[in-house]
Design an enzyme around this catalytic site. Structure first.
Site, PDB file in Angstrom:
ATOM      1  N   ASP A 417       0.920  -1.242   0.026  1.00 41.74           N
ATOM      2  CA  ASP A 417       0.092  -0.051   0.072  1.00 41.74           C
ATOM      3  C   ASP A 417       0.910   1.243  -0.127  1.00 41.74           C
ATOM      4  OD1 ASP A 417      -2.682   1.309   0.550  1.00 41.74           O
ATOM      5  OD2 ASP A 417      -1.869   1.950   2.348  1.00 41.74           O
ATOM      6  N   GLU A 470       1.108  -0.580  -5.150  1.00 41.38           N
ATOM      7  CA  GLU A 470       0.096   0.447  -5.498  1.00 41.38           C
ATOM      8  C   GLU A 470       1.018   1.739  -5.606  1.00 41.38           C
ATOM      9  OE1 GLU A 470      -3.684   3.140  -3.513  1.00 41.38           O
ATOM     10  OE2 GLU A 470      -1.946   2.226  -2.234  1.00 41.38           O
TER      11      GLU A 470
END
Length: 738
Positions: A417, A470
């Site tokens: 993330d 990401e």
């Protein structure tokens, strides 16, 4: 007490040391407590605040080695129990107001750490540190208990407290390994299921809020915050064949179609309770398998105190959340996924952590895991703290955690993330709010080194697994191997494609001609990385509404737009990711506090989208041209996208060897395109294998039948062509018959 006893040379007479000990503020309690050899014999010192009397006894016969003198009213006892300096096996017997009980002495057990482990921990290079730190049930000298170990180098004292010692920090003050900063103690009788935390006194004598274990393997169900003794998960795995053969399942040439799921809101019981890991396996896996997804991606399963963070502000990186069951339950969930042929990816959050008092923030009274300077250590967007990636022990803590999930839970990959926030020192910061690197630039060199090291360790130790970034910027080489100068990720989310194409789809069809390049621009850079096309949870929150809600037009047109868009996505280069609910066009924005709107499946239009996704996954897996060269420019050719006025796109996908080509034609206007001629690579029979306007999906059924005959008339620079009926707001997929 006799004068001779008062003058005994073995007695501890320093009132400052005794005072610090009974106050629970002695830096090295093992130097005082437990058995100690002296010139006079074996001295035993014990701290038991609740006791009136204490003696050492033989655990087999119960005979006494001698009573201990109570040297301090707050429970410090001391006595010479043998003229011999050899340490016998003994237990302690205490009395208080007529009650008598026996217990083991935690201070008679030596350290269980080997020199190599201590060296690697001190160097910040112990990739399996979870085998040493944390709470590990074990037996020492035939006594069952739990070894606790935690890194807190700047603490002046650390105790483990729990329901096994009435949360009393004086009872189990830990042993410090100097120069390494690791504190350790074996607590007899502490067992799986016990609650615990660490009570820490900082370097300046300040008592800190009790801390959960950074390497705890289980936690209480939130909002409670204690760690739970569990040890490393014990599991009889049945996925050996899956693990042995998964190299081809996570490869850039494999069909990878990911169902992103938030375990707490996919489904719930009627009374709002969460499904357990076992119940999720019973219901989620058949559903995902039926739809044809190859993987599920679980939003963060690491323990997190605030459900509204969706797991992206974790405190217990080594603990699967207890909201749905035990660590063993989660391991069984993964095992069952593999048994059903479904890979498991979990979201992993090494970019930042919350400032909850029981967590990592100022863990030992200093900025231990984070940076002291908020220009480096505080993230204003999320009010979270940023890891100090340049500190070897911190980087090791995180890298070992990544390996932990692959090693102990057999997950197939990590979706990392917020990578962009890690790569740039000025991420979401104004001038003056950040500090340049040593070269004067804005790259976070320490985070870059950490990501490279972690990916190298991941791929090196667990072949066949993958990592996914990401990452929303144009940072070069995110999915390029480390040896080639990249960050080493297996894949990268294509955020640019997602933003551009969703922006295009939100325009009324009459205006799309002015935004025609939104759908084509992604092909300029589509092969610069190993891309995944993500329609993730981020696109259905924070007032964005749902995917179907962002489509223009009346109800029929909204569904037609979404079906055409999904078909475009599934036939576009790149692996696929769809957030739960998108597969049946959920109409409301996602709410983590309740389950999806499953009643939609009773509506033919919603059911049609659901069935389309199943068929898209089927052809994506079965047609090599749609996945083998997802990441290679040789796998894609534009046939025609030259007329913005009619908002049509025609392209071809190709595989390797003898794979048959796939041709796709998309019409993003509500006008039926009759006699729509497209160029083809060869004449012969071309079969329509999918049409998003099929009545089975809720469309108007403008289709082309089972087969389409081509002619030798060149078109679009191709040697052959065919005439189609291009449906309104529809996409058509053709394959050439051999």
């Amino acid at each position: 007490m006799s004068a001779a006893a008062d003058a005994a040379p073995w007695r501890l007479d320093d009132p400052h040391v005794i005072g610090a000990l009974v106050a629970g503020r002695l830096a090295d309690p093992f130097a005082i407590l437990g058995p100690h050899q002296t010139a006079a014999g074996l001295v035993l010192r014990v701290l038991r605040p609740e006791a009136d009397t204490a003696e050492a006894i033989d655990p087999d016969s119960g005979s006494s080695y001698g009573k201990l003198l109570k040297r301090h009213a707050r429970g410090f006892f001391e006595g010479l129990i043998s003229k011999n300096t050899a340490v016998p096996r003994y237990r302690l017997r205490f009395t208080r107001e007529g009650d008598t009980w026996d217990e083991e002495d935690a201070y008679r057990f030596p350290s269980t750490f080997g020199d190599l482990d201590l060296y690697l921990l001190g160097e910040g290079r112990h990739q399996r540190l979870y085998e040493k730190l944390g709470a590990h049930p074990m037996a020492c000298d035939g006594v069952d208990g739990t070894r606790f170990a935690v890194w807190a180098p700047n603490a002046s004292r650390v105790s483990v407290v729990g329901n096994f010692n009435n949360w009393d920090g004086r009872r189990h003050q830990m042993r410090l390994h100097p120069g390494i900063g690791v504190w350790e103690i074996f607590v007899p009788g502490a067992k799986p299921g016990n609650l615990y935390k660490y009570e820490i006194i900082g370097r300046n004598g300040e008592l800190l809020p009790p801390k959960a274990d950074p390497v705890g393997f289980r936690a209480e169900v939130p909002p409670a915050t204690a760690s739970v003794v569990n040890g490393l998960p014990q599991m009889e795995w049945g996925d050996g064949e899956w693990v042995e053969h998964r190299i081809g399942k996570n490869d850039r040439k494999a069909p990878i179609s990911i169902y992103e799921v938030h375990l707490g809101s996919w489904r719930r019981h009627e009374d709002g309770r969460y499904l357990s890991y076992d119940e999720l396996a019973d219901r989620l896996l058949p559903y995902v398998k039926d739809l044809g997804f190859t993987h599920i991606e679980c939003m963060p399963v690491s323990e997190h105190p605030f459900s509204g963070s969706w797991g992206y502000q974790p405190v217990g990186l080594y603990a699967p959340t207890s909201r749905f069951g035990t660590p063993e339950d989660f391991a069984r969930f993964v095992d069952r996924c593999h048994h059903e042929g479904i890979g498991v990816i979990i979201d992993w959050v090494p970019a930042h952590f919350p400032s909850d008092a029981h967590g990592l923030a100022r863990f030992d009274g200093t900025a231990l895991y984070e940076h002291e300077d908020p220009r480096l250590g505080f993230h204003r967007d999320w009010n979270t703290l940023i890891y100090n990636f340049g500190r070897r022990e911190v980087a090791n803590f995180l890298t070992a955690n990544a390996l932990f999930w692959l090693d102990r839970y057999h997950v197939d990959g990590l979706r990392v993330d917020a990578v962009a926030s890690m790569l740039y020192l000025d991420y979401s910061r104004q001038p003056g709010e950040w500090i340049p690197n040593k070269h004067g630039g804005n790259e976070n060199l320490e985070a870059i080194a950490f990501l490279r090291e972690t990916n190298t360790a991941l791929f090196g130790s667990h072949p066949g697994t993958t990592s996914i970034a990401e990452e929303s910027t144009a940072f070069p080489g995110v999915s390029r191997p480390v040896y080639a100068g990249g960050l080493g990720f297996g894949f990268k989310w294509n955020m640019g494609w997602m933003h551009d194409t969703l922006d295009y789809m939100q325009h009324e069809p009459i205006h799309r001609q002015h935004h025609h390049d939104r759908m084509t621009f992604g092909l300029i850079y589509a092969f610069s990385e190993n891309f995944i096309l993500p329609l993730s949870h981020d696109e259905v929150v924070h007032g964005k509404g749902s995917l179907i809600g962002r489509m223009p037009g009346d109800r029929w047109q909204k569904f037609a737009n979404l079906r055409a868009y999904f078909t475009f996505m599934w036939t576009h280069p790149g692996k696929k990711l769809l957030f739960m609910g998108g597969e049946f066009a959920q109409e409301r924005e996602w709410n983590h506090d309740w389950q999806l709107d499953w009643h939609h499946l009773d509506d033919p239009m919603h059911r049609g989208v659901h069935d389309l996704i199943r068929d898209l996954n089927r052809i994506y897996r079965s047609e090599p041209a749609l996945h083998e060269l997802d990441c290679e420019p040789e796998g894609f050719e534009w046939i025609d996208a030259s007329d913005p006025s009619i908002s049509t796109y025609v392209y071809m996908r190709k595989g390797t060897g003898g794979a048959r080509p796939v041709v796709v034609a998309c019409n993003f206007t509500p006008v039926v395109r009759e006699n729509f001629r497209i160029g083809l690579p060869n004449a012969g029979i071309w079969r329509e294998i999918l049409n998003s306007d099929d009545r089975r999906y809720g469309g108007s059924d403008v289709t082309n039948g089972t087969v389409t005959a081509t002619t030798d008339e060149p078109w679009h620079g191709r040697p052959a062509s065919a005439i189609l009926r291009l449906p309104p707001l529809g996409s058509v997929v053709l394959v050439g018959e051999a």
